[in-house]
Design an enzyme around this catalytic site. Sequence first.
Site, short mmCIF file in Angstrom:
data_model
loop_
_atom_site.label_atom_id
_atom_site.label_comp_id
_atom_site.label_asym_id
_atom_site.label_seq_id
_atom_site.Cartn_x
_atom_site.Cartn_y
_atom_site.Cartn_z
N ASP A 296 0.65 -1.22 0.25
CA ASP A 296 -0.13 -0.10 0.01
C ASP A 296 0.92 1.10 -0.04
O ASP A 296 2.12 1.20 0.37
CB ASP A 296 -1.01 -0.06 1.18
N TYR A 297 0.42 2.48 -0.32
CA TYR A 297 1.10 3.45 -0.61
C TYR A 297 2.02 3.96 0.59
O TYR A 297 1.23 4.07 1.66
CB TYR A 297 0.22 4.66 -1.22
#
Length: 763
Positions: A296-297
């Site tokens: 995930d970012y």
Amino acid sequence: MHVAVDQPRYLNATLPISQRVADLLGRMTLEEKAAQMICVWNEKVTKLLADDGRFCPDRAREHFGHGHGLGQVGRPGDAHGGAPPAEFAELTNEIQRYFIENSRLGIPVAFHDECLHGLVARDATSFPQPIGLASSFHPELVRRVYEVTAREARACGVHQALAPVVDVARDPRWGRVEETFGEDPYLVAELGVAAVRGFQGDREVGAHDRVIGTLKHFAAHGQPESGNNCAPVSISERHLRETFLYPFERCVREGGAMSVMASYNEIDGVPSHANTWLLRRVLREEWAFDGTVVSDYYAIRELWNRPDLYGHHVAANRDEAAALAVTAGVNIELPEPDCYADLADFVRRGVIAEAAIDELVGQLLAHKFELGLFEDPYVDPAAAESLVGCEEHAGVALEAARQTITLLKNDGVLPLQPGKHPTVAVIGPNAHRTMLGGYSGKPKSFVTVLDGVRQAFGADCEVLYAEGCQITIGGGWFEDEVVPSDPETDRRLIAEAVEAAKRADIVILAVGGNEQTSREAWMSNHLGDRTDLDMVGRQNELVDALHATGKPIVSLLFNGRPLAVANLAEKSAALLECWYLGQASGTAVADVLTGKQNPCGKLPITIPRSVGHLPAFYNHRPSARRGYLFDDTTPLFPFGYGLSYTDFELSDPRLDSACIAVGESTQLRVTVTNTGPYAGAQVVQLYIRDMVSTVTRPVRELKGFARVDLASGESREVVLPITPDSLAFWNIDKLFVVEPGEFELMVGFDSQASQSLRLTVSE
């Protein structure tokens, strides 16, 4: 296909992908391998693009002139306000061409984008939010929605969709409820598999209309502590497996999902991006997953510390964070080069073994071969322009919006007959605004409720409009600061709405939430989780004032999470849950209000009476929901609930065999009849309870459903299979087994289904 004698084996498309990967890996330097494990997103503005948003070769050479290549580019069409489809496709072509022609081995890049309920791009078709799509209980429709999304994404040059979200939403305070398919693991799994097949087909991603699906967020993201996004999840392994891992497992095993995104949260003190048990033992070993795990970012950085947000502090620095993620099996860091930027150096210093890099890079390369990027890396901009947001896709969006709308109450006022109501007042803060929810593109058009009603009721009906009040000032998803509405302004607007209502024969009231009051809380200055579930602002004052006029009120809820709306429900003659309906919002609403479409949606998540009633999910343990002093334990509206303009009856259910052995299957049969005056659709739902078990079991669990379309007076037999998987659970020894004994089977039209019979399972 002609193959040159001196052509490298990895360029020979007739060879098995495993051989091509091995040959290419054997030719790559350490720097080239490491480059495949990084991505650029916001940094593409300065590293790949000119100030006008077009590709800039000079900037590309400045930052990527080393010729090592690049793994991925994130959200290619979002820079500088978003490019129209043809320019989007031209941009991906130009970036692709640069890396193929200016890297030593000509390895293409992959492009990923958000595709939660349509491609997040300019002019792309916008569908209902997933919580709305789940209301359809219609896997085939969900598959079609994501087929369209894949088609539009691939036309623009996108190869990987960061969707579907198969989190099970167990806390309505959480701002990301709208991104999910609801609270039930079985429903989430059924729709998740359909979405994956829509994106990928049968892993036919080499075709020009398919993309890689990415399951989000692995795992247990949907029950964060206190409802706060990314907070720890404190549950047992048994609950983790039966509730939160179940949809992921089915999407991997049945849907063939090719990618998984690890989640921000921790489970039992272990953040998912460092969880080798989760990402290796369960995902890869138990489920035989052969795809990629994307971060995930910025989540790998959070294993150490992200000063502007938080850190898990299981790593002391970037090196250790990268080593933890590589060891756990995270193939690529999104969205920018950060902890993985120095992987080659980490290998040289002995922090990470090169063999670990080879394993992860090999899986990334396999996807690029499977996508056909070495043979056919470019797209046709003209085709993208004609396909994205086209009329055919708009038709699917309208159908999905119609199927989403859920009728919660009707005192006989609906359906409306336009000629019967000379004057209609359309009132409310959500009556005349664009409402798409989070992770949305910019569709070519959006029909508001006011526009839809005016179109449906025609020139012979006077349609009045009043805003009524505001929810927040502005209310956009990307606006960080949430500014409450002004009380004085609201009360002036309420007075104007009352005057409009007095002139009207009926009131159509559009209230609920907006894209600020329920959204992903990604930063401390961009929040979306809440401590209560009441409608924000003075919306209840508006409801009370309109009710005092004595005019019948048809209320429409637009929101990203369930709201505690007892006052609204009590004072409305009809109440419909709409969630966010996508670009065809007003048209779909008008079709339902006028009876052109008979509502058939069912709640994919419980609507509680108040925040104090949480948790409110229906499939609770026997000792839960025992009672409250001065209050009721029942929900305001239960999971699976939804009314129709027609009536349905069920026959007594029966089993093909009421006694089976462990490992055997049977079928439940029941006949559903449309006894009302209109054609309509009904969802027959099967719930099962294990009566005596080695560990406590939920009082009921959804284990099957069937959507049936029937003409007035028509009957049809519904057959619902009952397999070992329908009866099995994680027992006292944490083994997934069927325990012999008695099972109660409950059949009906919602989770309060009352028709029941017993099934005996013997050893």
